[in-house]
Design a protein around this motif. Structure first.
Motif, PDB file in Angstrom:
ATOM      1  N   GLY A   1       0.520  -0.853   0.021  1.00  0.00           N
ATOM      2  CA  GLY A   1       0.190  -0.011   0.081  1.00  0.00           C
ATOM      3  C   GLY A   1       0.890   0.657  -0.107  1.00  0.00           C
ATOM      4  N   ILE A   2       0.121   1.974  -0.569  1.00  0.00           N
ATOM      5  CA  ILE A   2       1.722   3.400  -1.002  1.00  0.00           C
ATOM      6  C   ILE A   2      -0.238   4.810  -0.508  1.00  0.00           C
ATOM      7  N   LEU A   3       0.512   5.009   0.820  1.00  0.00           N
ATOM      8  CA  LEU A   3      -0.541   6.116   0.927  1.00  0.00           C
ATOM      9  C   LEU A   3       0.098   7.477   1.654  1.00  0.00           C
ATOM     10  N   GLY A   4      -0.461   8.721   1.313  1.00  0.00           N
ATOM     11  CA  GLY A   4      -0.532   9.708   1.673  1.00  0.00           C
ATOM     12  C   GLY A   4      -1.182  10.529   1.186  1.00  0.00           C
ATOM     13  N   PRO A   5      -2.106  11.845   1.350  1.00  0.00           N
ATOM     14  CA  PRO A   5      -2.696  13.423   1.396  1.00  0.00           C
ATOM     15  C   PRO A   5      -2.617  13.381  -0.343  1.00  0.00           C
TER      16      PRO A   5
ATOM     17  N   ASP B   1      -3.787   2.898  -9.433  1.00  0.00           N
ATOM     18  CA  ASP B   1      -3.863   4.318  -8.617  1.00  0.00           C
ATOM     19  C   ASP B   1      -5.401   4.804  -7.631  1.00  0.00           C
ATOM     20  N   GLU B   2      -5.631   4.447  -7.018  1.00  0.00           N
ATOM     21  CA  GLU B   2      -6.528   5.210  -6.661  1.00  0.00           C
ATOM     22  C   GLU B   2      -7.783   4.353  -7.176  1.00  0.00           C
TER      23      GLU B   2
ATOM     24  N   SER C   1      -2.716   2.684  -4.314  1.00  0.00           N
ATOM     25  CA  SER C   1      -2.744   3.514  -3.982  1.00  0.00           C
ATOM     26  C   SER C   1      -4.008   4.035  -3.525  1.00  0.00           C
ATOM     27  N   THR C   2      -3.801   4.147  -1.905  1.00  0.00           N
ATOM     28  CA  THR C   2      -5.789   4.763  -1.814  1.00  0.00           C
ATOM     29  C   THR C   2      -5.469   6.108  -0.692  1.00  0.00           C
TER      30      THR C   2
END
Length: 264
Positions: free
Chosen positions: A50-54, A176-177, A207-208
């Motif tokens: 998982g790649i998380l961030g704002p 990606d999302e 990514s989410t």
């Protein structure tokens, strides 16, 4: 497997020039900024990362470089034994890339679209037919496989987008999302798809914004902020490190600690 080493991406932006405040005319200047800064990680076979961030953290820029859409300013990317710097086209054949805002050809049916992409990957006819049959079943597309894409629901369109990534049986998926804006049932089918591909030994980069979703789905998690990785580990280890009980609070804790202490 995908291996990323010291990846950077620099862009140029136009900003207001305040160097001469006496001049009332608005002036601008160009400056460079790092959208992705020295990112390194490895995602293994049979692993969901998982790649998380704002918003604005650099997630999409990172994934576009991994998918071969953007060229890195520096650093390296390897998919299995294939190095992007040596032969990007060969490496990209092992990747299925899905963006949250992927546009499809509305006048085509999902079947026609999948056949078109299969031909672009130079798949033999018998492989295309076999792959189509499997995908239609796995993605539950029987009811709309021959309808025009422009007439599909949001969930059906997203399943078609995923099917496009699946047609050539890639080793690595970059999503990606993928569940952004979808209803609960459509999101569930996509999540189940990722779990099933993991069982087959595929690598999934995901990514989410939905941290609760990532908490239950991902084997490992990268937290990215202002283009840099600020944390890496399992959901459990990240929560223990920050003494929190959810990933959202863990991220806020880590980001505040890093940037409020003057490291940036």
């Amino acid at each position: 497997m995908i291996e990323v080493n010291e990846l950077c991406k620099t862009f140029t932006r136009v900003v207001k020039d305040d160097s001469n405040k006496k001049n009332k005319k608005l002036k601008t200047k160009k400056e460079e900024f790092l959208a992705v800064n020295n990112v390194s990680f490895t995602a293994k076979e049979g692993e969901i990362l998982g790649i998380l961030g704002p918003n604005g953290a650099g997630k999409t820029t990172l994934l576009r470089m991994l998918g071969g859409i953007l060229t890195p300013t520096s650093g390296s990317i390897k998919v299995g034994e294939h190095d992007y710097a040596v032969n990007q086209n060969t490496a990209k054949k092992h990747i299925g890339y899905l963006s949250g805002n992927t546009k499809l050809y509305g006048r085509l049916s999902p079947r026609e679209l999948l056949i078109t992409f299969a031909n672009l990957y130079e798949m033999p006819k018998y492989e295309i037919e076999k792959s189509l049959e499997e995908i239609i079943k796995v993605m539950d597309m029987e009811k709309f496989i021959d309808n025009r894409i422009e007439n599909l629901s949001t969930g059906q369109t997203q399943r078609t987008s995923i099917a496009r990534c699946l047609i050539h049986s890639p080793k690595v998926y970059i999503f990606d999302e993928p569940t952004l804006g979808l209803d609960v049932l459509s999101s569930k089918s996509i999540i189940e798809f990722m779990k099933n591909e993991k069982k087959k030994g595929k690598t999934v980069l995901y990514s989410t914004h939905y941290m609760e979703e990532a908490e239950t789905l991902c084997d490992k998690i990268i937290m990215i902020h202002q283009g840099e990785i600020i944390a890496y580990g399992t959901s459990k280890s990240l929560k223990e490190k920050t003494n929190t009980d959810n990933l959202r609070d863990a991220f806020i804790n880590l980001a505040s600690e890093r940037w409020d202490l003057g490291e940036k």
